[in-house]
Design a protein around this motif. Sequence first.
Motif, PDB file in Angstrom:
ATOM      1  N   PRO A 153      29.140 -19.103-114.621  1.00 48.72           N
ATOM      2  CA  PRO A 153      28.765 -17.784-115.140  1.00 48.72           C
ATOM      3  C   PRO A 153      30.018 -16.998-115.556  1.00 48.72           C
ATOM      4  O   PRO A 153      31.032 -17.007-114.857  1.00 48.72           O
ATOM      5  CB  PRO A 153      28.077 -17.105-113.950  1.00 48.72           C
ATOM      6  CG  PRO A 153      27.680 -18.218-113.040  1.00 48.72           C
ATOM      7  CD  PRO A 153      28.697 -19.301-113.225  1.00 48.72           C
ATOM      8  N   SER A 155      31.745 -13.360-116.574  1.00 51.38           N
ATOM      9  CA  SER A 155      31.707 -11.900-116.558  1.00 51.38           C
ATOM     10  C   SER A 155      32.783 -11.376-117.500  1.00 51.38           C
ATOM     11  O   SER A 155      33.880 -11.931-117.566  1.00 51.38           O
ATOM     12  CB  SER A 155      31.959 -11.362-115.146  1.00 51.38           C
ATOM     13  OG  SER A 155      31.024 -11.882-114.232  1.00 51.38           O
ATOM     14  N   ALA A 182      27.089 -13.299-118.031  1.00 54.12           N
ATOM     15  CA  ALA A 182      26.228 -13.044-116.877  1.00 54.12           C
ATOM     16  C   ALA A 182      26.285 -11.591-116.434  1.00 54.12           C
ATOM     17  O   ALA A 182      25.314 -11.052-115.899  1.00 54.12           O
ATOM     18  CB  ALA A 182      26.631 -13.951-115.715  1.00 54.12           C
ATOM     19  N   PRO A 244      23.165  -8.663-120.590  1.00 50.10           N
ATOM     20  CA  PRO A 244      23.052  -8.803-119.137  1.00 50.10           C
ATOM     21  C   PRO A 244      23.206  -7.454-118.444  1.00 50.10           C
ATOM     22  O   PRO A 244      23.510  -6.439-119.089  1.00 50.10           O
ATOM     23  CB  PRO A 244      24.234  -9.712-118.800  1.00 50.10           C
ATOM     24  CG  PRO A 244      25.266  -9.310-119.808  1.00 50.10           C
ATOM     25  CD  PRO A 244      24.499  -9.053-121.076  1.00 50.10           C
ATOM     26  N   THR A 311      25.469 -12.843-110.428  1.00 52.53           N
ATOM     27  CA  THR A 311      25.752 -14.230-110.757  1.00 52.53           C
ATOM     28  C   THR A 311      25.326 -15.241-109.704  1.00 52.53           C
ATOM     29  O   THR A 311      25.156 -16.423-110.012  1.00 52.53           O
ATOM     30  CB  THR A 311      27.254 -14.432-111.025  1.00 52.53           C
ATOM     31  OG1 THR A 311      28.006 -14.024-109.864  1.00 52.53           O
ATOM     32  CG2 THR A 311      27.700 -13.621-112.229  1.00 52.53           C
TER      33      THR A 311
END
Length: 316
Positions: A153, A155, A182, A244, A311
Motif C-alpha cells: 500500500p 501513502s 491507500a 482514498p 492500510t
Amino acid sequence: MSDHRDGAAMLSHQQKFWNIYARFVQKPALALIPYQPLARLVARVNAVLTLKTPPGLQLTTRPLSHDGREVHTTLCQAGPDPTGGTLLYLHGGAFMIGDLRMYRHLVARLGAAANQRAYFLHYELAPENAYPTALDQATAAYLALCDDPATGPVSIVGDSAGGNLVFALLHRICSRDLPRPAAVVAMSPLVDMRLTAASLTQNAKSDHLVPVSWARRGQTAYRGDGDPENPELSPVLGDFNSAPPCLIHADDTEILADDARAMADALHAQGIKVQLDISHGRTHVWHLNVGRSPEADASVAAIGQFIQNVTLPKSA
C-alpha cells in the motif's frame, strides 16, 4: 467529514520556544532574503542547528524510474524494517527551498509511525524549475512505486508546498484514472494558487513562521505562466473521484488555515472521507519539531496511526 479541534490544549514549553524562534529568527529570514541560493543555505544551516536526528537514522539513495523518466529519492529509516507498505514524501519550502537535510528526520519518523518504507523525493526547485516539473517528478516517483509489486500500500504525504503537490498529484491520479494510493496526508497545505483566502491577511500577524510575501513569492516562482485556476496548481478545484481517505493537519493561526479548510470541504463535497485536524497556537508545519516538542511527537504519531488504520488489512 470529521473535524477535530485541539484549540483548548495548553502549549508545552518546548512548543512555545519553537514558536518564539520561528517568529523572531525564521520568519524575518524568509521575508528578508530574496536571493534563492542564500535562502537555501540559511535553511540548511537552520536544519543542522535545530532539527533532531533520530537515533540509528539510515539513508539509502534510491533512483526510481517510470516510462523513461528517472527521479531521485532517498529511503529514510529509523528503527526496525517496516512491513506495512510505502510512504512517498513531498516536502515543503514554498517550492523554492527544502532538501533532505531539512526533512530526513521527519520522513524517517513518519515512516516508523506508519510502519512504512519512507521515500523522500528530491524534486527540482523553482524558480529554476517551474510548474509542472515538480508535479511530473512526483507523478513518476508515485507510478514507479506502483509498478513495483513489493511496494505494498502506498501513502502520499507532504507539507505546505508539498501539500500542494500531494493534492495536485491526487487530482492527476483521479482524473487520469491511475492506480489510487491507500492514504493521503497533508500538513498545512497550500492548495489555492489564487491566494484569495481570508486567512492570508487575517492571520498575517498571528502566523509564527510564514510571511505573506514568502507565500506569494513561492506561488509566483512555481506557477510561472500557469493559470491559477488549473487544478494542478490549485488542487482545491480538482477532481477526486474514488480518492482514498485523507487527513489534513493545520493550525488556525497560520496564513494557510483557510486553504486546509477549503481542501477538506472540497474533498467532502465529492464524497471523499476526510479528517481535518485544526490546532491552535502552533507554528506552520510544527511536525518538523518531532523529537523536540510533545505537540510534534503527538501529531506525527497520529499521522502514523491514521495511515496504519487505513492500510492494515481489515479483519473479517
